[in-house]
Design an enzyme around this catalytic site. Structure first.
Site, mmCIF file in Angstrom:
data_model
loop_
_atom_site.group_PDB
_atom_site.id
_atom_site.type_symbol
_atom_site.label_atom_id
_atom_site.label_comp_id
_atom_site.label_asym_id
_atom_site.label_seq_id
_atom_site.Cartn_x
_atom_site.Cartn_y
_atom_site.Cartn_z
ATOM 1 N N SER A 107 112.549 99.570 57.389
ATOM 2 C CA SER A 107 113.286 98.662 58.265
ATOM 3 C C SER A 107 113.697 97.396 57.502
ATOM 4 O O SER A 107 114.444 97.473 56.533
ATOM 5 C CB SER A 107 112.441 98.348 59.504
ATOM 6 O OG SER A 107 113.237 97.796 60.520
ATOM 7 N N ASP A 166 116.732 107.050 65.937
ATOM 8 C CA ASP A 166 116.614 105.639 65.571
ATOM 9 C C ASP A 166 117.949 104.955 65.801
ATOM 10 O O ASP A 166 118.995 105.443 65.343
ATOM 11 C CB ASP A 166 116.210 105.556 64.094
ATOM 12 C CG ASP A 166 116.039 104.134 63.592
ATOM 13 O OD1 ASP A 166 116.048 103.192 64.402
ATOM 14 O OD2 ASP A 166 115.883 103.977 62.362
#
Length: 320
Positions: free
Chosen positions: A168, A263
Site C-alpha cells: 500500500s 482491492d
C-alpha cells in the site's frame, strides 16, 4: 482530549475511520495494530529481531530480522516499508512483526523494517527522507569502506541482493526509493537489485481503468491532501502519480507488482505496471494478481491459501 476540543479532521479506510485529529492536538488512530517488542529466537519461526535507532535528528529507527542461518551464510537483504496510508500503523506493530517474522523465516532474508515518521505530525515528504536514510544506513555496512558494523548485516547480508518493498503506502515508498536510486548513489556502490510493489497506493487527477470517482469523492484524493497538503501539483505530484519520465530511470534490475481483484487500488496497480512496461526502463517486470482477494489480504488473512500462494511467489522472486 480536553472536553472542549473539537474534531477538525477524520479520514476513513475500508473498515471505518482510521484517524481523527482534534483542535487540542490530540490524534486518535483507532485501527493501529498493538505495538509488540522484538524477540530473540521467536518460538514459532526461529527468527530473531531487534530495534535500532539509525538517526536521532530526525528520529528514524527500524526493526531488523535475522532468520536461522548456517555459520557465515549470506542471504538477501529486504528493506521493508509498512503500509497505513502514510498516517497510521508501525513497523513495530503486531501485524507487521508477525508478517516479517514469517517472511524472513520462509524466504531466508534479512529484513530491515523501517519506522518512518507519520502524517499529520510530519507531513510528506518526511517519510520519503526517512526511508532513504534507512536505505543509506543499510548500504553503509558493505565492503572495506563500511561505516557501520551491525553484525547481522556485515556477517550475513548479501549486498549484491538488496531488495526494497512494501504494501500500500509502503509500496508507494518502495517505488519512490528505486526512482531516487536511479539518479542518486547509495553508499559503497550498493545497488538495489529488485522491488516488491504490493497493492500500491497511487493516484492522479485522471480516472484509470474501471475507476468512477474523481476529486473529493475519491478516498485516495482525500488522503493525499491530508498527508501532503502542500504537494506541488496535488495528486499529480510524481510521488503519488508515478507514470511519467522518471519510470525510464528506475534504479533496480527487476520489479514484481502484486494486485488483488477486489482491492479498490487494483486499477492503479495495473496502471503502474502498464506504465513500467511501456517506459524505457530495461529491467525485468512481472504482474501477480489474486482475483478473489482484497487489499492487504496477505497481512489480514496470513494463514489462507491465497496468502500462502503470494508469499511463495515472492520467495521465488528473491531467489531468481
Amino acid at each position: 482530549m480536553v472536553a472542549n476540543s473539537t474534531l477538525i479532521a477524520e479520514i476513513p479506510n475500508q473498515f471505518g475511520i482510521a484517524i481523527r485529529v482534534f483542535s487540542d492536538g490530540t490524534i486518535e488512530r483507532p485501527f493501529n495494530s498493538p505495538i509488540v517488542p522484538p524477540t530473540l529466537h521467536d518460538p514459532q519461526t526461529g527468527v530473531s529481531s531487534k530495534d535500532l535507532v539509525i538517526s536521532h535528528d530526525p528520529l528514524v529507527s527500524l526493526r531488523l530480522y535475522l532468520p536461522k542461518l548456517d555459520d557465515n551464510q549470506k542471504v538477501p537483504i529486504f528493506v521493508y516499508f509498512h503500509g497505513g496510508a502514510f498516517y497510521f500503523e508501525s513497523a513495530f506493530s503486531r501485524v507487521y512483526h508477525s508478517h516479517c517474522n514469517t517472511f524472513a523465516s520462509q524466504a531466508k532474508v534479512i529484513i530491515a523494517s523501517v519506522e518512518y515518521r507519520l502524517a499529520p505530525e510530519h507531513s510528506l515528504p518526511a517519510c520519503y527522507h526517512d526511508c532513504w536514510e534507512a536505505l543509506k544506513w543499510v548500504a553503509s555496512h558493505f565492503g572495506e569502506n563500511a561505516t557501520h558494523a551491525e553484525p547481522w548485516l556485515t556477517e550475513n547480508g548479501d549486498f549484491s541482493r538488496v531488495f526494497v518493498g512494501g504494501n500500500s503506502a509502503g509500496a508507494n515508498i518502495a517505488h519512490n526509493m528505486v526512482v531516487r536510486a536511479g539518479s542518486e548513489d547509495l553508499p559503497n556502490g550498493v545497488k538495489i537489485h529488485g522491488a516488491v510493489i504490493t497493492h500500491p497506493f497511487f493516484h492522479s487527477s485522471s480516472l484509470v481503468g474501471a475507476e468512477t470517482l474523481k476529486g473529493e469523492e475519491n478516498i485516495s484524493y482525500l488522503i493525499w491532501n491530508f498527508v501532503y497538503p502542500s504537494a506541488p501539483d496535488g495528486v499529480d505530484n510524481p510521488l503519488f502519480n508515478p507514470v511519467g519520465p522518471a519510470l525510464d530511470e528506475i534504479g533496480c534490475s527487476k520489479i514484481i507488482v502484486c494486485v488483488a481483484g477486489k482491492d479498490r487500488l487494483r486499477e492503479r496497480g495495473i496502471w503502474y505496471h502498464e506504465g513500467l512496461k511501456n517506459s524505457g526502463w530495461q529491467g525485468n517486470l512481472e504482474l501477480f494478481e489474486e482475483t478473489d482477494e482484497g487489499h492487504d489480504y496477505q497481512l489480514l488473512k496470513p494463514d489462507t491459501e491465497n496468502a500462502t500462494k503470494l508469499i511463495k511467489r515472492l520467495l521465488s522472486f528473491f531467489q531468481e
